[in-house]
Design an enzyme around this catalytic site. Structure first.
Site, mmCIF file in Angstrom:
data_model
loop_
_atom_site.group_PDB
_atom_site.id
_atom_site.type_symbol
_atom_site.label_atom_id
_atom_site.label_comp_id
_atom_site.label_asym_id
_atom_site.label_seq_id
_atom_site.Cartn_x
_atom_site.Cartn_y
_atom_site.Cartn_z
ATOM 1 N N ASP A 166 0.859 -1.179 0.000
ATOM 2 C CA ASP A 166 0.000 0.000 0.000
ATOM 3 C C ASP A 166 0.897 1.232 0.000
ATOM 4 O OD1 ASP A 166 -2.063 -1.770 0.188
ATOM 5 O OD2 ASP A 166 -2.731 -1.162 2.182
ATOM 6 N N ASP A 205 -15.473 -3.885 -1.105
ATOM 7 C CA ASP A 205 -15.091 -3.614 0.283
ATOM 8 C C ASP A 205 -16.361 -3.478 1.100
ATOM 9 O OD1 ASP A 205 -12.523 -3.405 -0.802
ATOM 10 O OD2 ASP A 205 -12.774 -1.264 -1.142
#
Length: 233
Positions: free
Chosen positions: A9, A127
């Site tokens: 990330d 998500d």
């Protein structure tokens, strides 16, 4: 056997991890390229990358870093975070990315996302929190159930679904296998489990969920819960 996706990330060009997607929880780990090369040396074939700046701001902010990794390794790379138009998808394809991940834009305009999947290698990021889809860096939780949304993808050309349980993400408490298996079964699409990977225990449990195609490994590696050199990719 499920494909393992080590994760990087990116925030301000550095490899970081967040807890439950909260920017205030950021922890920096170091140089992203160094990690990518390490994963490749350990035998990984895929790399999962998220441009967190892009996810929060709505447009890619770490393209140069991602391109450098793509040209400096032989890893297959899937990237998400702030990809909300066709021009951005093209940019990633042009720098050697194998798969673009659409998130918020897919919920807002699923017809467009499905159209993009007919033209480019596309994954959708599903998500969810309490079974409902969250968007825009997980800031907004919609009223749409993840299971209902993916049912509409069954006949599409979407290559993959990245299924993340936000409440598990970064907690090292274990993957939500049941949710991921449900999404895979309903959609009929290659589904990747994300959020909460805790270590070898989760790898062992994958054998009980044959519909799960892959798993993303993030914080467990960065916090020393898993030795990548011991994994069979």
């Amino acid at each position: 056997m499920a494909i393992l996706f080590p994760a990087i990330d990116l925030l301000n060009g550095k490899a970081v991890r967040l807890t439950k997607g909260e920017k205030s929880s950021v922890k920096e780990y170091g140089n992203a390229l160094d990690f990518a090369k390490y994963f490749e040396d350990c035998g990984a074939t895929w790399l999962h990358m998220v441009d967190l700046d892009g996810a929060f701001e709505g447009s890619p902010k770490n393209l140069n870093v991602i391109e450098h990794i793509a040209t400096s390794t032989n890893l297959h790379i899937q990237v998400g975070g702030g990809i909300r138009d066709e021009e951005t998808i093209k940019k990633y394809m042009n720098v050697g990315i194998q798969r673009a991940i659409l998130g918020s834009v897919a919920l807002q305009n699923p017809e467009w996302a499905i159209l993009m999947a007919e033209k480019y290698p596309i994954a959708l990021s599903i998500d969810s929190k309490d079974g409902k889809i969250a968007t825009h860096g997980w800031v907004n939780v919609s009223d749409i159930k993840a299971s209902e949304f993916v049912a509409n993808l069954k006949c599409s050309n979407v290559q993959a679904i990245v299924c993340t349980d936000i409440q598990q993400d970064g907690m090292l408490s274990g993957i939500n296998f049941a949710l991921t298996e449900e999404i895979a079964e309903i959609s009929g699409i290659f589904t990747i489990a994300s959020g909460g990977f805790s270590g070898q225990r989760d790898l062992d449990m994958l054998h009980n969920y044959p519909k799960i195609g892959g798993v993303i490994i993030g914080k467990a590696f960065y916090e020393g819960k898993l030795d990548f050199k011991s994994i069979k990719f």
